[in-house]
Scaffold this motif. Structure first.
Motif, PDB file in Angstrom:
ATOM      1  N   THR A   1       0.814  -1.209   0.000  1.00  0.00           N
ATOM      2  CA  THR A   1       0.000   0.000   0.000  1.00  0.00           C
ATOM      3  C   THR A   1       0.849   1.261   0.000  1.00  0.00           C
ATOM      4  OG1 THR A   1      -0.137   0.105   2.430  1.00  0.00           O
ATOM      5  CG2 THR A   1      -1.809  -1.201   1.271  1.00  0.00           C
TER       6      THR A   1
ATOM      7  N   LEU B   1      -3.479  -7.024   2.252  1.00  0.00           N
ATOM      8  CA  LEU B   1      -2.903  -5.681   2.105  1.00  0.00           C
ATOM      9  C   LEU B   1      -2.791  -4.996   3.462  1.00  0.00           C
ATOM     10  CD1 LEU B   1      -4.865  -4.525  -1.064  1.00  0.00           C
ATOM     11  CD2 LEU B   1      -2.493  -5.326  -0.958  1.00  0.00           C
TER      12      LEU B   1
ATOM     13  N   ASP C   1      -8.794  -8.079   0.337  1.00  0.00           N
ATOM     14  CA  ASP C   1      -8.031  -6.939   0.864  1.00  0.00           C
ATOM     15  C   ASP C   1      -7.307  -7.249   2.168  1.00  0.00           C
ATOM     16  OD1 ASP C   1      -8.755  -5.304  -1.230  1.00  0.00           O
ATOM     17  OD2 ASP C   1     -10.469  -4.411  -0.184  1.00  0.00           O
TER      18      ASP C   1
END
Length: 325
Positions: free
Chosen positions: A160, A300, A297
């Protein structure tokens, strides 16, 4: 000491979360995974500059680390690539040094990475226009604004944000003295806000896990009804809320110049980073097979937490500070 949010801080937190929801950073991250290197969102830079968040800690704005903390947590929750705390602390440091660049930094026209000593990891360094580096002797402290240092790209778990190290920063540095204690306060502030970033990511994992446990069924019942899953979610909630309490105490100690600041920061960073890592592990366990997929997700946020755990003092390093204090 009152750890509750003020009305203004609640409004700031709501406004920042709302903006991040409308401009979902996960979309940019996902595009970068497939197509190109991750870069700062120009809209995010313009947003924080227009709202005065880059200059939040300067005397002209008069904000506090407690104010900045709600933004740090919000950006961690959203997995934003914008290092808002680094930029705000850097602007404060430039103002404290009396450098003319403070106006350009506050307005977002000059993005400055906070490099500290040569070799320190810097988030999103390839998007920065200049870097602050520091130097300290036995009784003197200095900072310099360096325009074109060499950057060494780091390979980390974090998808990220990109990370680099500044090298050869001393070659064209013009050193400016700052008051004694400035660099220690900078290091403590970075440690606290890095932990707030991890807390934000852990909070999102908790929300995702509770929602998933209420939807996923096994043996004809939601898995959230099983005692083992309930215990996992409860442990995650305790870790998140206890981390928030310790970090708020540390943030307020940064603002009040308390003599116990160093201990408060070390204790909060050590606890919150360890708790966030544990929350990430439990989230992965409760999600089961889907949590291990590239498309979900969860990984992440887990990766971001693991890198936050290592930066600006690891859990082991902060615990050692407590022993030595």
């Amino acid at each position: 000491m009152d750890f509750g949010l003020t009305d203004e801080q609640r409004q700031l937190a709501d406004a920042e979360r709302s903006w991040l929801e409308r401009n979902d950073p996960f979309t940019r991250v996902r595009h970068a995974l497939d197509d190109a290197a991750l870069t700062l969102d120009p809209a995010a830079v313009a947003h924080v500059a227009e709202c005065g968040l880059l200059a939040l800690l300067t005397p002209d704005v008069g904000g506090t680390h407690a104010d900045l903390a709600v933004c740090s947590e919000a950006h961690g929750y959203a997995a934003s690539s914008l290092p808002i705390a680094d930029l705000a602390i850097g602007c404060w440091l430039i103002e404290r040094a009396g450098l003319e660049a403070v106006a350009a930094v506050a307005e977002g026209r000059l993005l400055v990475g906070l490099g500290r000593q040569s070799g320190s990891p810097i988030p999103m360094a390839t998007d920065m226009d200049a870097f602050i580096v520091t130097r300290q002797s036995a009784d003197e402290e200095f900072v310099a604004l360096v325009r074109n240092p060499s950057l060494t790209v780091m390979t980390t778990l974090d998808l990220t944000r990109s990370w680099c190290r500044v090298t050869d920063a001393d070659s064209d540095a013009v050193w400016v003295p700052v008051p004694t204690g400035t660099l220690a306060l900078m290091r403590d502030a970075l440690a606290v806000h890095r932990a707030f970033d991890a807390l934000g990511a852990a909070t999102r994992l908790l929300d995702m896990t509770v929602a998933y446990a209420g939807q996923r069924e096994q043996f004809g019942a939601p898995i959230g009804s099983f005692q083992a899953v309930k215990h996992h979610c409860a442990d995650m909630a305790v870790g998140v809320e206890a981390s928030r309490a310790t970090l708020w105490a540390a943030a307020m100690s940064l603002d009040s110049a308390e003599p116990v600041r160093s201990r408060a920061v070390a204790a909060a960073a050590a606890y919150a980073k360890a708790a966030a890592s544990n929350v990430a592990s439990l989230a992965l366990q409760v999600h089961g097979g889907i949590g291990f997929t590239w498309e979900h997700d969860l990984h992440l946020l887990l990766r971001r937490i693991k890198v936050d755990e290592a930066m600006d003092g690891s859990v082991t390093e902060h615990r050692a500070r407590l022993v030595d204090a």
